[in-house]
Motif scaffolding. Sequence first.
Motif, mmCIF file in Angstrom:
data_model
loop_
_atom_site.group_PDB
_atom_site.id
_atom_site.type_symbol
_atom_site.label_atom_id
_atom_site.label_comp_id
_atom_site.label_asym_id
_atom_site.label_seq_id
_atom_site.Cartn_x
_atom_site.Cartn_y
_atom_site.Cartn_z
ATOM 1 N N GLY A 124 0.832 1.935 6.823
ATOM 2 C CA GLY A 124 1.125 2.805 5.701
ATOM 3 C C GLY A 124 2.520 3.376 5.610
ATOM 4 O O GLY A 124 3.251 3.077 4.668
ATOM 5 N N PRO A 125 2.963 4.193 6.561
ATOM 6 C CA PRO A 125 4.277 4.808 6.405
ATOM 7 C C PRO A 125 5.439 3.830 6.552
ATOM 8 O O PRO A 125 6.551 4.133 6.161
ATOM 9 C CB PRO A 125 4.330 5.866 7.499
ATOM 10 C CG PRO A 125 3.241 5.557 8.439
ATOM 11 C CD PRO A 125 2.243 4.732 7.706
ATOM 12 N N ARG A 126 5.202 2.652 7.098
ATOM 13 C CA ARG A 126 6.282 1.676 7.266
ATOM 14 C C ARG A 126 6.490 0.831 6.018
ATOM 15 O O ARG A 126 7.452 0.075 5.946
ATOM 16 C CB ARG A 126 5.991 0.776 8.460
ATOM 17 C CG ARG A 126 5.922 1.550 9.751
ATOM 18 C CD ARG A 126 5.728 0.738 10.990
ATOM 19 N NE ARG A 126 5.175 -0.592 10.801
ATOM 20 C CZ ARG A 126 4.927 -1.418 11.791
ATOM 21 N NH1 ARG A 126 5.170 -1.054 13.025
ATOM 22 N NH2 ARG A 126 4.424 -2.612 11.560
ATOM 23 N N ALA A 127 5.616 0.927 5.056
ATOM 24 C CA ALA A 127 5.755 0.137 3.818
ATOM 25 C C ALA A 127 6.799 0.781 2.922
ATOM 26 O O ALA A 127 7.025 1.986 2.955
ATOM 27 C CB ALA A 127 4.417 0.061 3.101
ATOM 28 N N ALA A 174 3.303 1.085 -2.145
ATOM 29 C CA ALA A 174 4.382 2.026 -1.796
ATOM 30 C C ALA A 174 5.403 2.124 -2.933
ATOM 31 O O ALA A 174 5.909 3.223 -3.208
ATOM 32 C CB ALA A 174 5.065 1.570 -0.503
ATOM 33 N N LYS A 175 5.707 1.008 -3.571
ATOM 34 C CA LYS A 175 6.656 1.054 -4.696
ATOM 35 C C LYS A 175 6.083 1.829 -5.864
ATOM 36 O O LYS A 175 6.793 2.547 -6.553
ATOM 37 C CB LYS A 175 6.976 -0.370 -5.140
ATOM 38 C CG LYS A 175 7.708 -1.186 -4.133
ATOM 39 C CD LYS A 175 9.188 -1.192 -4.444
ATOM 40 C CE LYS A 175 9.837 -2.236 -3.562
ATOM 41 N NZ LYS A 175 10.825 -1.665 -2.711
ATOM 42 N N ARG A 176 4.781 1.694 -6.074
ATOM 43 C CA ARG A 176 4.177 2.345 -7.227
ATOM 44 C C ARG A 176 3.978 3.845 -7.021
ATOM 45 O O ARG A 176 4.198 4.636 -7.934
ATOM 46 C CB ARG A 176 2.832 1.678 -7.536
ATOM 47 C CG ARG A 176 2.160 2.280 -8.726
ATOM 48 C CD ARG A 176 0.890 1.587 -9.071
ATOM 49 N NE ARG A 176 0.268 2.275 -10.182
ATOM 50 C CZ ARG A 176 -0.267 1.688 -11.209
ATOM 51 N NH1 ARG A 176 -0.270 0.388 -11.294
ATOM 52 N NH2 ARG A 176 -0.813 2.396 -12.159
ATOM 53 N N TRP A 177 3.533 4.254 -5.842
ATOM 54 C CA TRP A 177 3.130 5.643 -5.652
ATOM 55 C C TRP A 177 4.085 6.467 -4.776
ATOM 56 O O TRP A 177 3.730 7.552 -4.346
ATOM 57 C CB TRP A 177 1.740 5.704 -5.065
ATOM 58 C CG TRP A 177 0.697 5.338 -6.078
ATOM 59 C CD1 TRP A 177 0.440 5.991 -7.240
ATOM 60 C CD2 TRP A 177 -0.197 4.231 -6.028
ATOM 61 N NE1 TRP A 177 -0.567 5.344 -7.918
ATOM 62 C CE2 TRP A 177 -0.989 4.265 -7.198
ATOM 63 C CE3 TRP A 177 -0.419 3.201 -5.112
ATOM 64 C CZ2 TRP A 177 -1.957 3.342 -7.470
ATOM 65 C CZ3 TRP A 177 -1.407 2.271 -5.397
ATOM 66 C CH2 TRP A 177 -2.156 2.358 -6.556
ATOM 67 N N SER A 178 5.281 5.969 -4.512
ATOM 68 C CA SER A 178 6.188 6.849 -3.753
ATOM 69 C C SER A 178 7.475 7.087 -4.496
ATOM 70 O O SER A 178 7.719 6.722 -5.574
ATOM 71 C CB SER A 178 6.488 6.270 -2.387
ATOM 72 O OG SER A 178 6.963 4.969 -2.414
ATOM 73 N N ILE A 188 5.422 -6.445 8.698
ATOM 74 C CA ILE A 188 4.602 -5.288 9.057
ATOM 75 C C ILE A 188 3.126 -5.641 8.954
ATOM 76 O O ILE A 188 2.315 -5.256 9.804
ATOM 77 C CB ILE A 188 4.965 -4.089 8.163
ATOM 78 C CG1 ILE A 188 6.371 -3.598 8.492
ATOM 79 C CG2 ILE A 188 3.954 -2.965 8.312
ATOM 80 C CD1 ILE A 188 6.928 -2.626 7.491
ATOM 81 N N GLY A 189 2.758 -6.395 7.930
ATOM 82 C CA GLY A 189 1.366 -6.830 7.786
ATOM 83 C C GLY A 189 0.934 -7.706 8.944
ATOM 84 O O GLY A 189 -0.179 -7.560 9.467
ATOM 85 N N LEU A 190 1.804 -8.615 9.376
ATOM 86 C CA LEU A 190 1.480 -9.476 10.513
ATOM 87 C C LEU A 190 1.340 -8.680 11.805
ATOM 88 O O LEU A 190 0.411 -8.900 12.588
ATOM 89 C CB LEU A 190 2.542 -10.564 10.673
ATOM 90 C CG LEU A 190 2.534 -11.661 9.625
ATOM 91 C CD1 LEU A 190 3.720 -12.585 9.816
ATOM 92 C CD2 LEU A 190 1.234 -12.429 9.659
ATOM 93 N N SER A 191 2.255 -7.742 12.035
ATOM 94 C CA SER A 191 2.151 -6.944 13.261
ATOM 95 C C SER A 191 0.911 -6.056 13.236
ATOM 96 O O SER A 191 0.267 -5.849 14.271
ATOM 97 C CB SER A 191 3.410 -6.105 13.467
ATOM 98 O OG SER A 191 3.551 -5.141 12.454
#
Length: 94
Positions: free
Chosen positions: A2-5, A90-94, A15-18
């Motif tokens: 979440g916070p890394r997106a 993250a692009k939409r809601w931050s 990030i998704g792979l990790s």
Amino acid sequence: MGPRAGDGVVRAVGIGLSTVLATLCWCLLAWGGYQMILNSTRMRYGGPVEALQDMANLMVEYLFMVATAPIISAILLGGMFCGFLAEMAAKRWS
């Protein structure tokens, strides 16, 4: 994840792979621990060190069970897709 997106699509895929690989490790640990507890209640171990060694062996055994082409591809593609979705959120809601 979440916070890394929010740092770009390429980074989000990584990030998704990790995240999916970390989740796989936790699942293997949980399943190996569960099986170790079941075996220990059946008095199959001589001591706690033997139980922990068998838990590690069970984790590796389950990893080899999971390591098939369809499952690996689903894990990798799912991780990349979830990273992409987290980036879009993250692009939409931050």
